[in-house]
Write a protein that holds these residues in place. Structure first.
Motif, PDB file in Angstrom:
ATOM      1  N   ASN A   6      -1.339  -7.399 -12.093  1.00  0.00           N
ATOM      2  CA  ASN A   6      -0.119  -7.489 -12.888  1.00  0.00           C
ATOM      3  C   ASN A   6       0.639  -6.163 -12.973  1.00  0.00           C
ATOM      4  O   ASN A   6       1.522  -6.006 -13.815  1.00  0.00           O
ATOM      5  N   GLU A   7       0.295  -5.220 -12.111  1.00  0.00           N
ATOM      6  CA  GLU A   7       0.934  -3.904 -12.133  1.00  0.00           C
ATOM      7  C   GLU A   7       2.441  -4.043 -11.899  1.00  0.00           C
ATOM      8  O   GLU A   7       2.889  -4.677 -10.931  1.00  0.00           O
ATOM      9  N   GLY A   8       3.230  -3.470 -12.791  1.00  0.00           N
ATOM     10  CA  GLY A   8       4.675  -3.517 -12.640  1.00  0.00           C
ATOM     11  C   GLY A   8       5.284  -4.854 -12.997  1.00  0.00           C
ATOM     12  O   GLY A   8       6.497  -5.052 -12.783  1.00  0.00           O
ATOM     13  N   ILE A   9       4.483  -5.784 -13.544  1.00  0.00           N
ATOM     14  CA  ILE A   9       4.994  -7.116 -13.902  1.00  0.00           C
ATOM     15  C   ILE A   9       4.982  -7.311 -15.411  1.00  0.00           C
ATOM     16  O   ILE A   9       5.982  -7.715 -16.009  1.00  0.00           O
ATOM     17  N   MET A 248       5.291  -4.408  -6.119  1.00  0.00           N
ATOM     18  CA  MET A 248       4.397  -3.343  -6.585  1.00  0.00           C
ATOM     19  C   MET A 248       4.481  -2.123  -5.670  1.00  0.00           C
ATOM     20  O   MET A 248       4.355  -0.984  -6.117  1.00  0.00           O
ATOM     21  N   GLY A 249       4.698  -2.385  -4.384  1.00  0.00           N
ATOM     22  CA  GLY A 249       4.817  -1.285  -3.434  1.00  0.00           C
ATOM     23  C   GLY A 249       6.069  -0.458  -3.620  1.00  0.00           C
ATOM     24  O   GLY A 249       6.212   0.607  -2.997  1.00  0.00           O
ATOM     25  N   ASP A 253       6.039   5.248  -9.838  1.00  0.00           N
ATOM     26  CA  ASP A 253       5.241   6.040 -10.795  1.00  0.00           C
ATOM     27  C   ASP A 253       3.743   5.875 -10.556  1.00  0.00           C
ATOM     28  O   ASP A 253       2.936   6.068 -11.463  1.00  0.00           O
ATOM     29  N   ILE A 254       3.362   5.538  -9.328  1.00  0.00           N
ATOM     30  CA  ILE A 254       1.952   5.415  -8.991  1.00  0.00           C
ATOM     31  C   ILE A 254       1.347   6.812  -8.868  1.00  0.00           C
ATOM     32  O   ILE A 254       1.900   7.676  -8.167  1.00  0.00           O
ATOM     33  N   PRO A 255       0.240   7.070  -9.551  1.00  0.00           N
ATOM     34  CA  PRO A 255      -0.387   8.404  -9.464  1.00  0.00           C
ATOM     35  C   PRO A 255      -0.626   8.822  -8.016  1.00  0.00           C
ATOM     36  O   PRO A 255      -1.187   8.074  -7.224  1.00  0.00           O
ATOM     37  N   GLU A 258       4.186   9.718  -6.863  1.00  0.00           N
ATOM     38  CA  GLU A 258       5.354   9.742  -7.733  1.00  0.00           C
ATOM     39  C   GLU A 258       6.617   9.994  -6.914  1.00  0.00           C
ATOM     40  O   GLU A 258       6.703  10.955  -6.154  1.00  0.00           O
ATOM     41  N   GLY A 259       7.600   9.078  -7.073  1.00  0.00           N
ATOM     42  CA  GLY A 259       8.859   9.219  -6.358  1.00  0.00           C
ATOM     43  C   GLY A 259       8.785   8.868  -4.892  1.00  0.00           C
ATOM     44  O   GLY A 259       9.775   9.018  -4.181  1.00  0.00           O
ATOM     45  N   GLN A 260       7.645   8.379  -4.433  1.00  0.00           N
ATOM     46  CA  GLN A 260       7.492   8.008  -3.018  1.00  0.00           C
ATOM     47  C   GLN A 260       6.800   6.641  -2.911  1.00  0.00           C
ATOM     48  O   GLN A 260       5.639   6.557  -2.510  1.00  0.00           O
ATOM     49  N   PRO A 261       7.487   5.574  -3.264  1.00  0.00           N
ATOM     50  CA  PRO A 261       6.887   4.232  -3.172  1.00  0.00           C
ATOM     51  C   PRO A 261       6.464   3.910  -1.743  1.00  0.00           C
ATOM     52  O   PRO A 261       7.190   4.212  -0.786  1.00  0.00           O
ATOM     53  N   VAL A 262       5.302   3.315  -1.618  1.00  0.00           N
ATOM     54  CA  VAL A 262       4.747   3.058  -0.286  1.00  0.00           C
ATOM     55  C   VAL A 262       5.599   2.088   0.522  1.00  0.00           C
ATOM     56  O   VAL A 262       5.667   2.182   1.754  1.00  0.00           O
TER      57      VAL A 262
END
Length: 486
Positions: A6-9, A248-249, A253-255, A258-262
């Motif tokens: 549920n990350e980001g949802i 989610m990708g 703000d993924i540790p 940060e600032g670089q979504p996959v």
């Protein structure tokens, strides 16, 4: 990418354009199930009949907000997107059938609509946009074996249909918008990605509805290509999973990232993971389960293209009426001939490695669920004989009527003398016509009586159909009664 499901949802607001389609509705329900604070569906008013359908009911029960609007109208898009955290842009037009031929509307919806969504996302500082693209951006009729995201875009001026051209342009617009700052200067950036699905199957999928309709009329004769022609399919729930993973990708703000979504600026092919022959995989099992005839004759690609181009030409002559419900769908068009007759399948390795995409529903389970849906749908609806029975009975009744009551002039001359040769006199012809009408009405009344017991929701339909077609319709109702008693 390893995140919670549920990350980001949870606690976020989502907008799904085209949210009443097969994929869109499943996506809306899944977002609501996973704890989204708010889910909105933007869809055309024509997709919302005055009488609520089960689809509307299930979405409303899940708390989905249904918004009437058109993606080609900026004010409608603004109304739907304002305050959203993430947008799934699924709305499109012209993927198959008559819609493919309406090039102006195809480009307006798929290109102008996408531009409106992109502009609104930047105006409102929305951070994530997932675009539902298509295999057509790289496939236009040439064989592709185990392709990947490095495959070049198919040349726009060579693409065989407006839908493919429009999706190719729209996807590039989406991906080139990736990383642009919000117009509101709040420091937010819009991150975008594209999901390229294979042919979609599942309960209610519109391409299968068209196929079943042709089979019901007895018009599905041919397999296109040989058994070695394979392509990809994707079950609707697997595609929904891929869309969620793509969203989610795009989180920034993924540790460690940060600032670089996959997934930012990326495209992903999505399928069930194994290419199949379309007819052996889905067409034959589905039609057998519905007790319709499966295509037995085989047509090579060259023959299919000739037939499809004839269909294209004929329907272009009927262009002013393409949007009318009374005009049936064409048998086949060139883009569909290529999809069925040319091997093309792609690897999902990139989606697996970057998004963690693994199909959850196996092809066997997906086909079983699809078959179950269509079997239940057939039990709820009025069934009937093939188009040949319709033509035989209706033309036969008309011929007897003309011979009995109209003067034998012009084209009716030969019809009159054929009936005279068979029945010997006009009086006998009229008697035969009256008896046929009485018999049909009697069969219709019996069909109404029987349908009240075995199919009460369609009892009036059974009456009128059996009154028109006689025993050919009554036979279908008797078969349903026997199956219900077994």
């Amino acid at each position: 990418m390893h995140l919670s499901e549920n990350e980001g949802i949870e606690g976020r607001s989502f907008v799904v354009t085209g949210g009443l389609g097969t994929v869109g509705s499943a996506l809306c329900l899944e977002l609501a199930r996973r704890g989204a604070r708010q889910v909105r569906s933007l869809h055309l008013p024509s997709a919302s009949p005055s009488e609520p359908s089960p689809l509307h009911s299930s979405l409303r029960q899940a708390g989905v907000i249904l918004i009437h609007g058109d993606v080609t109208k900026k004010k409608d898009v603004d109304k739907a997107l304002r305050g959203a955290h993430c947008v799934f842009h699924l709305a499109s037009f012209g993927e198959s059938g008559k819609d493919t031929l309406q090039a102006g509307r195809v480009h307006d919806t798929n290109i102008t609509g996408t531009c409106n969504v992109l502009d609104s996302c930047r105006e409102f500082g929305i951070r994530r946009l997932v675009y539902l693209s298509s295999y057509n951006v790289v496939f236009g009729g040439k064989e592709i074996l185990n392709g990947n995201e490095a495959s070049p875009y198919y040349p726009i001026d060579s693409n065989p249909d407006p839908f493919g051209r429009s999706k190719c342009i729209a996807e590039q617009l989406v991906l080139k918008t990736n990383g642009l700052p919000a117009k509101s200067k709040n420091g937010a950036h819009l991150y975008t990605c594209a999901v390229r699905p294979a042919l979609v199957y599942g309960p209610g999928e519109k391409h299968l509805l068209r196929l079943v309709s042709l089979a019901k009329l007895g018009l599905l004769y041919y397999k296109i290509g040989d058994e070695n022609v394979k392509t990809d399919w994707v079950y609707v729930e697997n595609l929904v999973l891929a869309l969620l993973l793509a969203s989610m990708g795009l989180l920034d703000d993924i540790p460690g990232r940060e600032g670089q979504p996959v997934a930012a600026g990326q495209a992903y092919f999505i399928n069930d993971g194994s290419p199949v022959n379309t007819f052996e995989f889905i067409v034959n099992p589905l039609l057998r389960s519905l007790d319709y005839g499966v295509p037995k004759l085989r047509m090579d690609l060259k023959q299919a293209l000739i037939m499809s181009r004839v269909c294209w030409f004929v329907y272009m002559l009927l262009f002013p009426w393409l949007g009318k419900k009374w005009l049936p769908q064409p048998f086949i068009l060139p883009p569909e001939a290529y999809k069925l007759g040319v091997r093309h399948y792609f690897s999902i390795l990139k989606a697996r490695e970057e998004l963690g995409y693994i199909p959850l529903v196996s092809p066997r389970d997906g086909v079983n669920a699809t078959v179950s849906y269509f079997q239940e749908k057939k039990r709820r609806e009025l069934d009937g004989p093939t188009i040949y029975a319709w033509l035989f009975v209706m033309l036969g009744i008309l011929a007897i009527f003309c011979a009995a009551f109209l003067p034998p002039i012009g084209p009716l001359y030969f019809n009159y003398w054929i009936h005279i040769f068979v029945f010997r006199s006009v009086s006998v012809i009229r008697l035969v016509f009256v008896l046929a009408v009485v018999l049909h009405v009697g069969e219709g009344m019996y069909a109404y009586y029987l349908a009240r017991k075995v199919d009460p929701e369609n009892s009036k339909g059974w009456f009128w159909q059996t009154t028109a077609l006689g025993f050919t319709s009554l036979q279908c109702l008797l078969k349903r009664a026997r199956s219900k008693n077994e």
